[in-house]
Enzyme design. Sequence first.
Site, PDB file in Angstrom:
ATOM      1  N   LYS A 173      27.604 -80.338  19.119  1.00 45.56           N
ATOM      2  CA  LYS A 173      26.682 -80.049  20.215  1.00 45.56           C
ATOM      3  C   LYS A 173      25.468 -80.972  20.179  1.00 45.56           C
ATOM      4  CE  LYS A 173      26.435 -75.819  18.763  1.00 45.56           C
ATOM      5  NZ  LYS A 173      26.177 -74.381  18.572  1.00 45.56           N
ATOM      6  N   THR A 204      15.566 -70.309  24.892  1.00 45.73           N
ATOM      7  CA  THR A 204      16.915 -70.710  24.471  1.00 45.73           C
ATOM      8  C   THR A 204      17.404 -69.929  23.255  1.00 45.73           C
ATOM      9  OG1 THR A 204      15.965 -72.478  23.121  1.00 45.73           O
ATOM     10  CG2 THR A 204      16.616 -73.050  25.374  1.00 45.73           C
ATOM     11  N   GLY A 206      19.434 -67.863  20.993  1.00 48.00           N
ATOM     12  CA  GLY A 206      20.810 -67.373  20.993  1.00 48.00           C
ATOM     13  C   GLY A 206      21.812 -68.216  21.759  1.00 48.00           C
ATOM     14  N   THR A 207      21.441 -69.440  22.135  1.00 44.80           N
ATOM     15  CA  THR A 207      22.382 -70.250  22.922  1.00 44.80           C
ATOM     16  C   THR A 207      23.621 -70.638  22.116  1.00 44.80           C
ATOM     17  OG1 THR A 207      20.998 -72.171  22.411  1.00 44.80           O
ATOM     18  CG2 THR A 207      20.735 -71.184  24.587  1.00 44.80           C
ATOM     19  N   GLY A 208      23.453 -70.900  20.816  1.00 44.52           N
ATOM     20  CA  GLY A 208      24.611 -71.251  19.987  1.00 44.52           C
ATOM     21  C   GLY A 208      25.589 -70.097  19.853  1.00 44.52           C
ATOM     22  N   CYS A 209      25.058 -68.899  19.622  1.00 47.54           N
ATOM     23  CA  CYS A 209      25.898 -67.693  19.550  1.00 47.54           C
ATOM     24  C   CYS A 209      26.647 -67.500  20.861  1.00 47.54           C
ATOM     25  CB  CYS A 209      25.038 -66.451  19.292  1.00 47.54           C
ATOM     26  SG  CYS A 209      23.923 -66.538  17.890  1.00 47.54           S
TER      27      CYS A 209
END
Length: 265
Positions: A173, A204, A206-209
Amino acid sequence: MKPVLTIAGSDSSGGAGIQADIKTMITNGVYAMSAITALTAQNTIGVTSVMEVTPEFLEDQLDNIFTDIYPEATKIGMVSSTSLIKVIASKLKEYGAKNIVVDPVMVATSGAKLISDDAIDTLKRELFTIASILTPNIPEAEIICERKIETEEDMIEAAKIISEKYNCAVLCKGGHQVNDANDLLYYNGKYQWFYGKRINNPNTHGTGCTLSSAIASNLAKGYDLNTAVDKGKNYISDALAAMLNLGKGSGPINHGFDITGKYAE
């Protein structure tokens, strides 16, 4: 409706971890189940305390899930201790889990390391080798492949190294040092760029989760890997574009932007 499992920690503020995963899965049309690795006391400003579950309790959760409602995909988020990583790997192998999406949460947005070197080694050895896809950000990919990533060519080479070493797909990413919101998917010796929309939203958390859970949901529904990633990126872009603004720090995104109906009124 396809069942999907998330194995992760609880975020009391609801923006990341188990809560973000469940919201994402519901909005993406699958049935969400969870095995909790830790309870956290946190908000949009930071984490104040963490209470891990015991390996025995995590094992009980996984046994109860896999022996009753078998998940079509499993997403693994932050697991910070060697003993819990080993339990997860053992149980996923025992039950022949499929469509395993590992979000290797190792580094905070601030750059601080979140898990010990010992746990990172266990994560690589036990979970990366059974993953269908890994979703590291650039700082995490640097730790995994043990080299700096400063250009798009570096991203391709790092993803290739990781993919070939652990025999799985890798979604590296962007958005940290190299480019804005462009991600690189590498598997089976091929790579593809997914170009994201740059959305001016500081919230932003929690965007990875969220992205890894959206990918798991799409894999469970039978989409191929490229489509699952593409749909996952579109979902997170739209959730960011909904411009939810909560909390005093980096707030959550609006996971439920697309939920409509009489109960949402």
